[in-house]
Enzyme design. Structure first.
Site: not given
Length: 444
Positions: A10, A42, A275-276, A278, A297-298
């Site tokens: 995601a 999900c 950058y990172a 999740g 995931g949101t």
């Protein structure tokens, strides 16, 4: 500008799409070890249960779809090296090894399933569910199974065990903690959900972790527990959580926090142009003002919007998290946001708590369902948590409480907020208002 994104979940795919919306000319490459991209993990339990007819239905886009908007997606490819000084990454796939350069590197590497250290985890019929391929294997194995054990009673564990029950298997849910969903629910609210699972003929074992698995002809057959008991298990699902994948971040020289990669509010790591986001990063908890993990995931999708704006030179900051969640098993919905009372106590906050029972509709309207609501406040009356269980209308009330906590509202202030009403959808005094009015009585 060359942007390389490692990870096709995601966070990674949303970042690619958001960068493309903001920059029509950027050269975007996504590298993922998986075969499928742009799907919802999900949804896997609901495919297994038959609520969704096929795994193909939960795949929203293919690599070819991304190619149409000039995003190159390399599937079944493993990144093996990162050199942040030279700004290169190396990956391997069926075509061999290749090194490419980047201007901006995004690490969306997610997490790896945690495998408990016990005998028998390598037997056939023992599964982890990380992606669609894992889901397909579980679906196929279940066709010839009579009994199943799911160990780990977080959201995925509960959803999977119910799905296997729907397939007609004799199922057991095992949790080493004394309650289910320990991160999101207090024990009294978890007990409501546990009773429902038992009513649905799901055997729930609390405080008893699996100690070993035993097989026959290489296939799992039995699961043993700490108290010495043993049950049949034609299949075992390890839903014991994930650990952030940090190998590439460490190669790049990124600072690592207590659990995962450290990033600032712009999703920048300690290494320039890396950058990172999740499951592999730490977020800031809104209430505690301390770092935490948000495996939702949101959260990843929200982070992707900030990250894309940062990379394309636009202003945006990622806000602290409250880990708002909602799930559904069978007829029952349950959700939570903010701190549980037990977690508040662990962080030296004295919680003021009230739990009420209300109805989802007007009392006289047909099919009104019971709704259990728990409100948690600090000693000043500021709302810091909420948990709700009912057969309907949980998600929208969790969203309301998320907004209330984000805005720093007290129980007194929320009790005076205007709510919409109609008999088919709510009581004239909304259940949330009833709950905060009750907890307000505990203050002078």
């Amino acid at each position: 500008m060359k942007v390389v994104i490692v990870g096709g979940g995601a966070g990674g795919m949303s970042t690619a799409s958001n960068i493309r919306r903001l920059d029509k000319d950027a050269e975007i490459t996504v590298i993922t070890r998986d075969e499928n991209v742009a799907y919802s993990p999900c949804a896997i339990p609901y495919v297994l249960s038959g609520k969704i007819s096929s795994f193909d239905d939960i795949i929203m886009k293919t690599p070819d779809d991304y190619k149409e908007v000039n995003i190159d997606v390399l599937i079944k490819s493993e990144v093996t090296a990162v050199d942040s000084s030279k700004k290169t990454i190396t990956y391997e796939n069926a075509d061999g090894e290749k090194t490419i350069d980047y201007d901006k590197l995004v690490l969306a590497t997610g997490g790896n399933p945690f495998v408990p250290p016990m005998d028998g985890v390598d037997l056939e019929g023992v599964f982890q569910i990380r992606n669609i391929d894992d889901g397909r294997k579980v679906q196929e194995w279940a066709k010839t199974s009579k009994s199943a054990v799911v160990t780990g009673a977080g959201l995925i564990g509960i959803e999977i065990v119910y799905a296997l029950k729907e397939l007609g298997l004799n199922v057991t849910l095992s949790e080493m903690m004394p309650q289910i969903v320990p991160r999101s629910l207090d024990s009294d609210m978890a007990a409501i959900l546990t009773r429902y699972l038992k009513m649905e003929n799901i055997h729930v074992m609390l405080g008893e972790p699996i100690t070993k698995l035993e097989g026959e002809d290489g296939k799992v057959k039995k699961a043993y527990f700490g108290d010495g008991s043993c049950i049949d298990a034609d299949m075992v699902i390890l839903a014991t959580g994930v650990r952030p994948e940090l190998k590439l971040a460490k190669m790049a020289g990124c600072d690592i926090g207590r659990w995962a990669i450290l990033v600032n509010e712009k999703m920048e790591t300690s290494v320039e142009d890396v950058y990172a986001l999740g499951d592999c990063v730490e977020s800031q908890d809104l209430i505690l003002q301390a770092n935490t993990i948000s495996h939702l995931g949101t959260t990843a999708v929200r982070e992707s919007k900030t990250l894309a704006r940062t990379i394309t030179g636009k202003k945006s900051n990622f806000n602290p998290v409250l880990n708002a969640m909602v799930s559904k098993v069978g007829k029952l919905e349950f959700g939570a946001v903010g701190l549980t009372s037990s977690f508040a106590q662990q962080n030296n906050i004295k919680p003021i708590v009230e739990k009420v029972e209300a109805l989802t509709r007007a009392r006289y309207y047909p099919n009104a369902k019971p709704m259990d609501i728990k409100i948690i406040c600090d000693c000043n009356g500021r709302i810091i948590g909420c948990q709700i269980i009912a057969e309907e209308r949980v998600a929208e009330r969790i969203d309301t409480m998320t907004l209330a906590i984000t805005q720093g509202l007290s129980c007194f202030e929320l009790s005076n907020v205007e709510f919409a009403y109609a008999p088919p959808v709510s009581m004239v005094t909304d259940p949330l208002v009833l709950a905060v009015e009750e907890v307000s009585k505990k203050f002078n």
